[in-house]
Design an enzyme around this catalytic site. Structure first.
Site, PDB file in Angstrom:
ATOM      1  N   CYS A 249      61.371  69.514  34.560  1.00 33.02           N
ATOM      2  CA  CYS A 249      60.098  69.271  35.758  1.00 33.02           C
ATOM      3  C   CYS A 249      59.939  67.352  35.586  1.00 33.02           C
ATOM      4  O   CYS A 249      60.738  67.119  34.810  1.00 33.02           O
ATOM      5  CB  CYS A 249      58.783  69.465  34.257  1.00 33.02           C
ATOM      6  N   PRO A 250      59.916  67.537  36.756  1.00 28.28           N
ATOM      7  CA  PRO A 250      59.345  67.940  37.848  1.00 28.28           C
ATOM      8  C   PRO A 250      60.016  68.352  39.059  1.00 28.28           C
ATOM      9  O   PRO A 250      59.439  69.200  39.792  1.00 28.28           O
ATOM     10  CB  PRO A 250      57.806  67.042  38.762  1.00 28.28           C
TER      11      PRO A 250
END
Lengths: 78, 295
Positions: free
Chosen positions: A17-18
């Site tokens: 992430c992200p």
């Protein structure tokens, strides 16, 4: 519901992430409305964040299922 | 004008956010910025003050204010007049209520249940600079992450949300039970969400601590926040004998908060000895007694 046929597949194993969501977003942007994307995600943060972010972008999450250590998410582009 | 000709009432200055520095003849200007929310157009004005009166730098205080050190004593009168003209508000120090600290809350944070930033501005108008035995700190956080540490304040408010599930929307992904189980396990608690034999979530409110992960993680919005409010913490402090505030209530509405703070300050003034923090006074008198007066 068990027979969802994806039009595209995005393998995000090992993508943190992200960036995994960014890649998902870009992929969905390039797809036509109504098409289905299958995303392969790691457990932990990725599976806890990406489906919800896809939802927030207005797409339809059709199915989420665990496959061994990975997770499979089916999203319909809206 | 010679230094000895300048008459200064230190207490009066402290009241108005001018703090004596360890170096003789110099003072620190403390400003008032509730919730750390400052219009960007104020920054050039503060820069100007720091460059002309101080040493060209500012200090960001732990209570979200801007401080300008190195103000020479002879410039204080002039500075105070200029601050008024510029619309820069002075902060509080000494035995009174301090700058209200808050995270941005729901204004921009995706975790925030409620707009703590806006609430900080409203509470500041009502409760800033009130006289108390030692000091009185108010802290607000928009969720259980507690970034603004409400539990360390004399009174702290932490937003919370009660979830509910619409099983018609559920796609049986199990993510809600997964995140809930993980969070609860870390705290040694029973999970508030478990799966039935058909992989549908069963909500057990008695185990829920209203932190909202289920609502955030649900990919189809089957989980929604049913109601929001604030948990109230009383008597928190750090210093020599640190103690977190004790939770005295759940799901208090924004409308009720003003009354609760007012009664808390009144109670503190009633039971607190000079120089005593609220938490210590509560320990002496007993939390149950104090709770009765405040809730």
């Amino acid at each position: 519901m068990n027979e969802i046929k994806p039009d595209e597949i995005l393998d995000l194993k090992g993508v943190p992430c992200p960036m995994n969501f960014v890649k998902t977003k870009l992929k969905l942007e390039g797809m036509a409305k109504g098409k289905v994307l299958k995303i392969i995600l790691d457990g932990g943060e990725p599976i806890q964040n990406v489906p919800a972010s896809v939802r927030d972008d207005g797409h339809k999450v059709l199915k989420v299922e665990k496959a061994g250590e990975k997770w499979l998410v089916f999203v319909r582009k809206e | 004008m010679k230094a000895k000709d300048i008459k200064l009432d230190f207490n009066e200055l402290r009241k108005g956010g001018i703090i004596r520095q360890r170096q003789k003849g110099y003072f620190i200007l403390r400003t008032r910025i509730p919730g750390g929310h400052l219009k960007a157009r104020m920054l050039p004005k503060l820069m100007n003050i720091a460059e002309r009166y101080g040493k060209g730098y500012i200090h960001l205080s732990t209570r979200q204010c801007i401080e300008v050190p190195w103000i020479p004593v002879r410039d204080i009168d002039r500075l105070i007049k200029e601050l008024k003209r510029l619309g820069i508000e002075k902060g509080a120090c000494g035995p009174r209520s301090r700058n209200v600290v808050a995270c941005p809350g729901a204004s921009v944070c995706r975790f925030g249940f409620l707009d703590t930033e806006a609430l900080a501005a409203r509470l500041d108008k009502k409760f800033f600079g009130k006289d108390v035995p030692k000091k009185f700190k108010i802290g607000l956080s928009g969720c259980m992450n507690s970034c603004s540490k409400p539990q360390e304040n004399d009174i702290g408010f932490m937003a919370q949300g009660e979830p509910e599930v619409n099983l018609d929307l559920c796609i049986k992904c199990t993510l809600c039970a997964k995140v809930c189980g993980e969070v609860c396990k870390r705290g040694g608690r029973e999970p508030a969400i478990v799966m039935d034999e058909t992989k549908r979530p069963v909500y057990r409110k008695e185990f829920c601590f209203f932190e909202g992960d289920c609502v955030r993680v649900c990919p189809v919005n089957a989980w929604k926040t049913k109601r929001t409010g604030y948990a109230v913490f009383l008597g928190g402090k750090v210093g020599r004998f640190p103690a977190f505030g004790q939770k005295i209530s759940d799901f208090v509405s924004e409308k009720e908060i003003g009354g609760i703070i007012k009664r808390a300050i009144d109670t503190y003034n009633e039971i607190g000895e000079k120089g005593e923090r609220f938490g210590d006074a509560i320990k002496r008198v007993g939390m149950e007694e104090v709770k009765k007066k405040i809730l």
